[in-house]
Design a protein around this motif. Structure first.
Motif, PDB file in Angstrom:
ATOM      1  N   LEU A  28      -4.545  -4.183   4.412  1.00  0.00           N
ATOM      2  CA  LEU A  28      -4.000  -5.447   3.914  1.00  0.00           C
ATOM      3  C   LEU A  28      -5.151  -6.330   3.433  1.00  0.00           C
ATOM      4  O   LEU A  28      -6.106  -6.570   4.171  1.00  0.00           O
ATOM      5  CB  LEU A  28      -3.215  -6.181   5.010  1.00  0.00           C
ATOM      6  N   SER A  29      -5.054  -6.809   2.222  1.00  0.00           N
ATOM      7  CA  SER A  29      -6.103  -7.649   1.668  1.00  0.00           C
ATOM      8  C   SER A  29      -5.987  -9.078   2.197  1.00  0.00           C
ATOM      9  O   SER A  29      -4.905  -9.678   2.129  1.00  0.00           O
ATOM     10  CB  SER A  29      -5.998  -7.665   0.138  1.00  0.00           C
ATOM     11  N   PHE A  54      -4.655 -11.254  -0.436  1.00  0.00           N
ATOM     12  CA  PHE A  54      -3.209 -11.045  -0.627  1.00  0.00           C
ATOM     13  C   PHE A  54      -2.406 -11.901   0.345  1.00  0.00           C
ATOM     14  O   PHE A  54      -1.420 -12.554  -0.036  1.00  0.00           O
ATOM     15  CB  PHE A  54      -2.902  -9.559  -0.427  1.00  0.00           C
ATOM     16  N   GLN A  98      -4.372  -6.965  -3.601  1.00  0.00           N
ATOM     17  CA  GLN A  98      -3.733  -5.938  -2.771  1.00  0.00           C
ATOM     18  C   GLN A  98      -3.653  -4.608  -3.501  1.00  0.00           C
ATOM     19  O   GLN A  98      -3.885  -3.543  -2.911  1.00  0.00           O
ATOM     20  CB  GLN A  98      -2.338  -6.395  -2.341  1.00  0.00           C
ATOM     21  N   LEU A 135       0.059  -1.847   5.537  1.00  0.00           N
ATOM     22  CA  LEU A 135       1.095  -2.288   4.603  1.00  0.00           C
ATOM     23  C   LEU A 135       2.336  -1.427   4.808  1.00  0.00           C
ATOM     24  O   LEU A 135       2.257  -0.203   4.785  1.00  0.00           O
ATOM     25  CB  LEU A 135       0.586  -2.166   3.167  1.00  0.00           C
TER      26      LEU A 135
END
Length: 285
Positions: free
Chosen positions: A50-51, A54, A186, A199
């Motif tokens: 997961l960024s 993001f 992302q 994710l």
């Protein structure tokens, strides 16, 4: 006179049964669609994949959309007090409830990534530091938004809503831009790691088609504003791209091996970080 006519309570007095039922079901489905993502972060105790950008941009987008719909539905809430029955009032506020639950669902992912993975050996210390910094940026931005809306209420308290509606449209535009931009980091992160990581695929499978239905639901609400539904239509398109990427990597790449290697890399990184931190403390003593 034009504003008063536009916000006449008559627009809410003949609700469409199909639109209300669709909106009510979507309100439940929107939050439920985030539950697989919440569960995956809790189970993995890691935000790997997961960024941080993001999560920050998505939370800012969700909160801006919430500010937009909060202002846009002010006339509906006033009509609920003065002229509408329970069913008419509920129908007039379906869009607000939908966006409120969406914002809560998304921001809860951010909260779980920051506070639910804090002491996990599976969580990269470097990545967690970025997450924490981004989370406090979000909190500061949200507080500023709330304070500014309170200030605008004081300006428009005599009955007009020009300033509030102008800010609502700005919030809608900001939400739309952020909803589009949020998927860029992302998509890049997923492209680099070649797996979904934390994710959730079930979440995206639920939300991608749901995003198009939700956009239509918001569009068909009484007194609908383009700035309220456009962010979700834009987000649905980009989420489709991300979903197709994750499905492709799952089908054609050794996902389990890639994730195992990622966990090993994080463990080594954290071990190195701990040793470095211990050496610094020793030298200070």
């Amino acid at each position: 006179m034009e504003i008063a006519k536009k916000f006449s309570c008559k627009v809410y007095q003949q609700p469409d049964v199909f639109t209300f039922c669709l909106g009510f079901l979507l309100a439940i489905g929107i939050f439920v669609s985030y539950v697989p993502q919440h569960i995956k972060v809790i189970k993995r105790r890691s935000s790997e994949g997961l960024s941080p950008a993001f999560l920050l941009l998505g939370s800012l987008s969700a909160f801006s959309a919430l500010m937009n719909i909060f202002i846009v539905t002010i006339p509906a809430r006033r009509c609920c007090v003065a002229q509408l029955n329970t069913y008419q009032c509920a129908n007039s506020l379906v869009g607000f409830v939908q966006i409120l639950l969406q914002a809560v669902g998304y921001i809860l992912i951010f909260v779980l990534c920051v506070f639910g993975t804090k002491h996990s050996i599976r969580e990269s210390k470097t990545n967690h530091h970025k997450l924490t910094l981004n989370f406090y940026i979000f909190v500061a931005s949200a507080l500023l938004d709330v304070l500014f809306v309170v200030y605008l209420f004081q300006i428009d308290k005599k009955g007009g809503m020009e300033s509030l509606l102008f800010f609502a449209d700005i919030s809608g535009v900001i939400s739309t831009v952020l909803a589009i931009i949020q998927y860029i980091p992302q998509i890049y992160t997923t492209f680099m790691v070649k797996h979904a990581g934390s994710l959730s695929l079930p979440m995206m499978c639920l939300q991608t088609p749901g995003g198009y239905v939700w956009s239509y639901s918001l569009y068909s609400q009484p007194n609908s504003q383009w700035s309220s539904w456009l962010p979700y239509f834009a987000a649905a398109n980009l989420q489709l791209v991300l979903l197709l990427m994750c499905v492709y990597y799952k089908m054609y790449f050794p996902t389990k091996l890639t994730e195992a290697n990622a966990e090993l890399r994080i463990a080594e990184e954290n071990m190195s970080h701990s040793i470095s931190h211990a050496d610094e403390n020793t030298s200070l003593i």
